[in-house]
Motif scaffolding. Structure first.
Motif, PDB file in Angstrom:
ATOM      1  N   UNK A  18     -55.184  26.242 142.906  1.00 18.30           N
ATOM      2  CA  UNK A  18     -55.341  26.148 144.366  1.00 18.30           C
ATOM      3  C   UNK A  18     -56.292  25.027 144.751  1.00 18.30           C
ATOM      4  N   UNK A  19     -57.393  24.915 144.014  1.00 17.28           N
ATOM      5  CA  UNK A  19     -58.362  23.852 144.302  1.00 17.28           C
ATOM      6  C   UNK A  19     -57.706  22.484 144.064  1.00 17.28           C
ATOM      7  N   UNK A  20     -56.915  22.412 143.006  1.00 18.03           N
ATOM      8  CA  UNK A  20     -56.218  21.147 142.714  1.00 18.03           C
ATOM      9  C   UNK A  20     -55.241  20.791 143.846  1.00 18.03           C
ATOM     10  N   UNK A  21     -54.492  21.790 144.315  1.00 17.56           N
ATOM     11  CA  UNK A  21     -53.544  21.567 145.420  1.00 17.56           C
ATOM     12  C   UNK A  21     -54.291  21.140 146.684  1.00 17.56           C
ATOM     13  N   UNK A  22     -55.394  21.818 146.967  1.00 16.01           N
ATOM     14  CA  UNK A  22     -56.188  21.478 148.163  1.00 16.01           C
ATOM     15  C   UNK A  22     -56.703  20.044 148.061  1.00 16.01           C
ATOM     16  N   UNK A  23     -57.148  19.663 146.870  1.00 19.59           N
ATOM     17  CA  UNK A  23     -57.657  18.289 146.695  1.00 19.59           C
ATOM     18  C   UNK A  23     -56.537  17.271 146.895  1.00 19.59           C
ATOM     19  N   UNK A  24     -55.339  17.617 146.426  1.00 18.40           N
ATOM     20  CA  UNK A  24     -54.196  16.708 146.581  1.00 18.40           C
ATOM     21  C   UNK A  24     -53.824  16.564 148.058  1.00 18.40           C
ATOM     22  N   UNK A  53     -53.920  19.712 160.361  1.00 18.38           N
ATOM     23  CA  UNK A  53     -53.460  20.384 159.142  1.00 18.38           C
ATOM     24  C   UNK A  53     -54.301  21.631 158.922  1.00 18.38           C
ATOM     25  N   UNK A  54     -53.651  22.696 158.507  1.00 21.03           N
ATOM     26  CA  UNK A  54     -54.347  23.948 158.175  1.00 21.03           C
ATOM     27  C   UNK A  54     -53.766  24.433 156.858  1.00 21.03           C
ATOM     28  N   UNK A  55     -54.615  24.952 155.969  1.00 27.34           N
ATOM     29  CA  UNK A  55     -54.074  25.596 154.766  1.00 27.34           C
ATOM     30  C   UNK A  55     -54.582  27.033 154.661  1.00 27.34           C
ATOM     31  N   UNK A  56     -53.708  27.904 154.199  1.00 27.03           N
ATOM     32  CA  UNK A  56     -54.022  29.337 154.095  1.00 27.03           C
ATOM     33  C   UNK A  56     -53.830  29.804 152.653  1.00 27.03           C
ATOM     34  N   UNK A  57     -54.859  29.623 151.829  1.00 27.03           N
ATOM     35  CA  UNK A  57     -54.776  30.089 150.441  1.00 27.03           C
ATOM     36  C   UNK A  57     -55.089  31.585 150.361  1.00 27.03           C
ATOM     37  N   UNK A  58     -54.932  32.193 149.194  1.00 25.32           N
ATOM     38  CA  UNK A  58     -55.332  33.594 149.031  1.00 25.32           C
ATOM     39  C   UNK A  58     -56.850  33.766 149.242  1.00 25.32           C
ATOM     40  N   UNK A  59     -57.265  34.992 149.536  1.00 26.90           N
ATOM     41  CA  UNK A  59     -58.693  35.275 149.803  1.00 26.90           C
ATOM     42  C   UNK A  59     -59.617  34.727 148.713  1.00 26.90           C
ATOM     43  N   UNK A  60     -59.208  34.925 147.448  1.00 27.45           N
ATOM     44  CA  UNK A  60     -60.066  34.544 146.320  1.00 27.45           C
ATOM     45  C   UNK A  60     -60.359  33.052 146.278  1.00 27.45           C
ATOM     46  N   UNK A  97     -63.705  19.929 152.498  1.00 27.85           N
ATOM     47  CA  UNK A  97     -64.862  19.630 153.370  1.00 27.85           C
ATOM     48  C   UNK A  97     -64.815  18.178 153.862  1.00 27.85           C
ATOM     49  N   UNK A  98     -65.042  18.003 155.159  1.00 27.79           N
ATOM     50  CA  UNK A  98     -65.131  16.646 155.711  1.00 27.79           C
ATOM     51  C   UNK A  98     -63.789  15.984 155.992  1.00 27.79           C
ATOM     52  N   UNK A  99     -62.690  16.695 155.709  1.00 34.50           N
ATOM     53  CA  UNK A  99     -61.369  16.080 155.919  1.00 34.50           C
ATOM     54  C   UNK A  99     -60.764  16.444 157.271  1.00 34.50           C
ATOM     55  N   UNK A 100     -61.308  17.470 157.927  1.00 33.92           N
ATOM     56  CA  UNK A 100     -60.711  17.957 159.178  1.00 33.92           C
ATOM     57  C   UNK A 100     -59.597  18.963 158.962  1.00 33.92           C
ATOM     58  N   UNK A 101     -59.252  19.245 157.705  1.00 33.98           N
ATOM     59  CA  UNK A 101     -58.226  20.268 157.439  1.00 33.98           C
ATOM     60  C   UNK A 101     -58.837  21.636 157.744  1.00 33.98           C
ATOM     61  N   UNK A 102     -58.083  22.451 158.469  1.00 32.76           N
ATOM     62  CA  UNK A 102     -58.567  23.788 158.813  1.00 32.76           C
ATOM     63  C   UNK A 102     -58.297  24.772 157.687  1.00 32.76           C
ATOM     64  N   UNK A 103     -59.186  25.774 157.570  1.00 33.89           N
ATOM     65  CA  UNK A 103     -59.039  26.791 156.530  1.00 33.89           C
ATOM     66  C   UNK A 103     -58.642  28.113 157.195  1.00 33.89           C
ATOM     67  N   UNK A 131     -54.658  13.403 153.418  1.00 33.20           N
ATOM     68  CA  UNK A 131     -54.737  13.874 154.806  1.00 33.20           C
ATOM     69  C   UNK A 131     -55.022  12.748 155.796  1.00 33.20           C
ATOM     70  N   UNK A 132     -55.661  11.674 155.340  1.00 31.49           N
ATOM     71  CA  UNK A 132     -55.977  10.591 156.281  1.00 31.49           C
ATOM     72  C   UNK A 132     -54.714   9.837 156.721  1.00 31.49           C
ATOM     73  N   UNK A 133     -53.595  10.060 156.023  1.00 32.14           N
ATOM     74  CA  UNK A 133     -52.328   9.425 156.449  1.00 32.14           C
ATOM     75  C   UNK A 133     -51.754  10.107 157.699  1.00 32.14           C
ATOM     76  N   UNK A 134     -52.197  11.336 157.929  1.00 30.95           N
ATOM     77  CA  UNK A 134     -51.638  12.126 159.034  1.00 30.95           C
ATOM     78  C   UNK A 134     -52.359  11.746 160.327  1.00 30.95           C
ATOM     79  N   UNK A 135     -51.616  11.445 161.404  1.00 27.36           N
ATOM     80  CA  UNK A 135     -52.279  11.038 162.652  1.00 27.36           C
ATOM     81  C   UNK A 135     -53.253  12.113 163.154  1.00 27.36           C
ATOM     82  N   UNK A 136     -54.308  11.665 163.815  1.00 24.53           N
ATOM     83  CA  UNK A 136     -55.342  12.585 164.299  1.00 24.53           C
ATOM     84  C   UNK A 136     -54.768  13.615 165.274  1.00 24.53           C
TER      85      UNK A 136
END
Ligand code: PEP
Length: 250
Positions: A19-25, A39-46, A56-62, A30-35
């Motif tokens: 999951x961390x690897x996917x989030x990093x990818x 983007x939001x990602x919903x991983x499992x609780x763990x 962090x710092x990318x603007x992607x919502x959790x 993410x900077x290619x996506x217009x402001x």
């Protein structure tokens, strides 16, 4: 202008390391996506805390995928809204059809969940959608209207303003069958009208996402519809390149 959103529902997939690897990818592209597109990602609780670190710092919502209908206490296995906030979430999916179907989530339970989530400052990504029988019986407008009314009509306008709605026809989730742009648009317009009947002009500000086998090859046509403000993405959110390609489809 309504917010455009592409949200990835990872469901019960990936280990923490994967999951961390996917989030990093996702973060790396993410900077290619217009402001104008959130983007939001919903991983499992763990995964929430380490994934939160990775974006962090990318603007992607959790986002979480669910939240308890109680504040705190002896509810083994549940995760409360304030815990999600403390883990860095700004959003939680609520009322996903898999929760309704496999875990018996009723509209009455969802009223509690949506109220608790909004009270803690989370934006619910509230899912509605008809199943195949209901679609074939021509009851899809009625079913979705009831789901919206039963839950969202209990909110104050202030809390309703935090809600994102996701229309996900159950027959299109994970099946490879997508609603046509026309089928999706007519339901989205209906949902917006139902919201307007109670909340007036606020309906024009509410983001309504389409979900159900949305992928890079069909996102453009869906997102071109006037009442479709983005997507809630399942399978295709597990590949960073597909997820980003969908977000580039506006
Ligand atoms: C979902 O379950 O939210 C979803 C849209 O899944 P998929 O994209 O895999 O159909």
């Amino acid at each position: 202008m309504r917010k455009k959103i592409v949200a990835g529902n990872w469901k019960m997939n990936t280990t923490v390391a994967e999951g961390v690897e996917l989030a990093k990818a996702v973060a790396a592209r993410s900077s290619e996506v217009p402001a104008s597109v959130k983007l939001i990602i919903a991983p499992p609780f763990t995964h929430l805390v380490p994934v939160g670190e990775a974006i962090k710092g990318t603007g992607i919502g959790l986002s979480a995928q669910n939240c308890a209908d109680k504040e705190k206490g002896a509810y083994t296995g549940e995760v409360a809204a304030d815990m999600l906030v403390s883990a860095g979430c700004g959003y939680t999916i609520l009322g996903h059809s898999e929760r309704r179907q496999y875990y018996g989530e009723t509209d009455a339970k969802l009223v509690e969940k949506v109220k608790i989530a909004t009270a803690h400052g989370l934006s619910p990504i509230f899912c509605v959608g008809e199943n195949l029988d209901e679609r074939e019986a021509g009851r899809h407008f009625e079913v979705v209207t009831e789901q919206v009314k039963n839950v969202l009509y209990t909110l104050s306008a202030e809390d309703m303003a935090k809600v994102i709605i996701a229309y996900e026809p159950v027959w299109a989730i994970g099946t490879g069958k997508t609603a046509t742009a026309e089928q999706a648009q007519e339901i989205h317009a209906c949902i917006r009208k139902v919201v307007a009947d109670k909340f007036g002009d606020l309906a024009g500000e509410i983001t309504i996402l389409y979900g159900g086998s949305c992928k890079p090859s069909n996102a453009k046509e869906l997102f071109a519809c006037p009442d479709i403000d983005g997507g809630l993405i399942g399978g295709a959110a597990l590949k960073a390149d597909d997820f980003i390609a969908i977000a580039l489809s506006f």
